[in-house]
Design a protein around this motif. Structure first.
Motif: not given
Length: 340
Positions: A42, A88-89, A319, A321-322
């Motif tokens: 990500d 988170e990622a 935090e 989005p991809k």
């Protein structure tokens, strides 16, 4: 040696420092996995060992690995943001871009293509330089991925909007002038932060205003404080796609002596980190940390500061989005813009 890693929320994280000492093993950023050890990332962290565009002290070609070594002390939980970015990622170290040290134009093309390749699947990119010349190809790639001009928040002692140096158009003092000329920056959302020191003349500031930049000097940060500074920056940026470029010489030499063109009177590492944390929630599409020159870095002060700056930037990106369809979305936006 077996790599004993932390796994959290389905993400492969850093080597577990309670089982393998921090000083042991390969020095990826924050001891994170390499890109080839995960299915996809990500957030990707890449080094650019390039300093052929400097005008004073060289050495930033060694900056990325210096920051990686300093980042061994980073931990998985960021209390300032109440966030575990590596849970988170999926964050991974993509290694270094193989740049040509003898040909600036070739190096710029290589950096741009590598940035496009690393973000093809929607990953957000944090780049560790290298000198500030590399910001131009990174901005080109960011603008292509987002389908139009991007907002720029530029932390630096210097403007970096000069025209040429010894007749050269591409140096570490010219990337943002070139970016404005190429139309890849949103001229309603450009800001320098931390500028200071002597200039060649008043025209430097006049040119800068003409390009659309707002300036928050290091003195402004001191007198206005972090909260007012952040409020002004957020108001200027809005919800635009944002690229953040951090020249480590934005910090006072007391905090970052290991850089090529130091200037007295800079902001503190605490102020820089708090301003970055104030950007939480903005659409951060890419960032860089540049001009770390290890040969001048007494007691690794600069490497430590730069590693924490990079860590907070990664935390902010984690935090978000991809953007799995960034390539398609960018193409669609370009088609729409061309029809207007």
């Amino acid at each position: 040696m077996e790599e004993l890693r932390i796994e959290d929320n389905g993400r492969l994280g850093p080597i577990d420092s309670s089982r393998i000492p921090r000083f042991a093993g390969a020095a990826t950023f924050a001891r994170l996995p390499r890109l080839d050890q995960v299915e996809s990332a990500d957030v990707a962290i890449v080094g650019v060992p390039f300093d052929s565009g400097v005008s004073y002290r060289p050495g930033a070609r060694f900056g990325a690995n210096h920051v990686r070594e300093a980042s061994r002390l980073l931990r998985p939980y960021n209390p300032a943001l109440d966030l575990s970015p590596f849970a988170e990622a999926q964050v991974a170290d993509a290694g270094d871009v193989p740049v040509n040290p003898f040909n600036i134009n070739a190096a710029i093309e290589t950096i741009q293509q590598n940035a496009l390749d690393l973000t093809e699947d929607g990953a957000r990119l944090l780049t560790i330089g290298g000198d500030h010349t590399i910001a131009l190809p990174l901005l080109r790639a960011a603008a292509e991925r987002t389908g139009g001009p991007v907002a720029l928040l530029h932390f630096d002692a210097h403007l970096d909007t000069w025209d040429t140096y010894f007749g050269a158009e591409y140096t570490h003092g010219t990337p943002f002038r070139r970016a404005v000329e190429e139309g890849i920056l949103d001229t309603d959302a450009l800001s320098h932060v931390g500028t200071r020191g002597p200039l060649y003349g008043k025209r430097d500031l006049e040119d800068d205003r003409r390009f659309g930049f707002g300036i928050v000097t290091s003195s402004d940060v001191y007198y206005q404080g972090v909260r007012e500074t952040v409020a002004k920056l957020r108001d200027r940026i809005g919800d635009r796609p944002l690229y953040v470029s951090v020249d480590i010489d934005v910090l006072d030499p007391a905090h970052a002596p290991g850089t090529g063109t130091p200037e007295a009177g800079g902001i503190t590492s605490r102020e820089l980190l708090e301003i970055l944390r104030g950007l939480r929630g903005l659409n951060l599409v890419g960032a860089d940390v540049v001009e770390v020159s290890p040969a001048y870095d007494h007691a690794e002060l600069t490497g430590v500061a730069a590693s924490h700056v990079a860590y907070d930037l990664v935390s902010l990106m984690s935090e978000l989005p991809k953007a799995a369809n960034r390539t398609e979305r960018g193409a669609a936006q370009r088609t729409t813009a061309g029809a207007q």
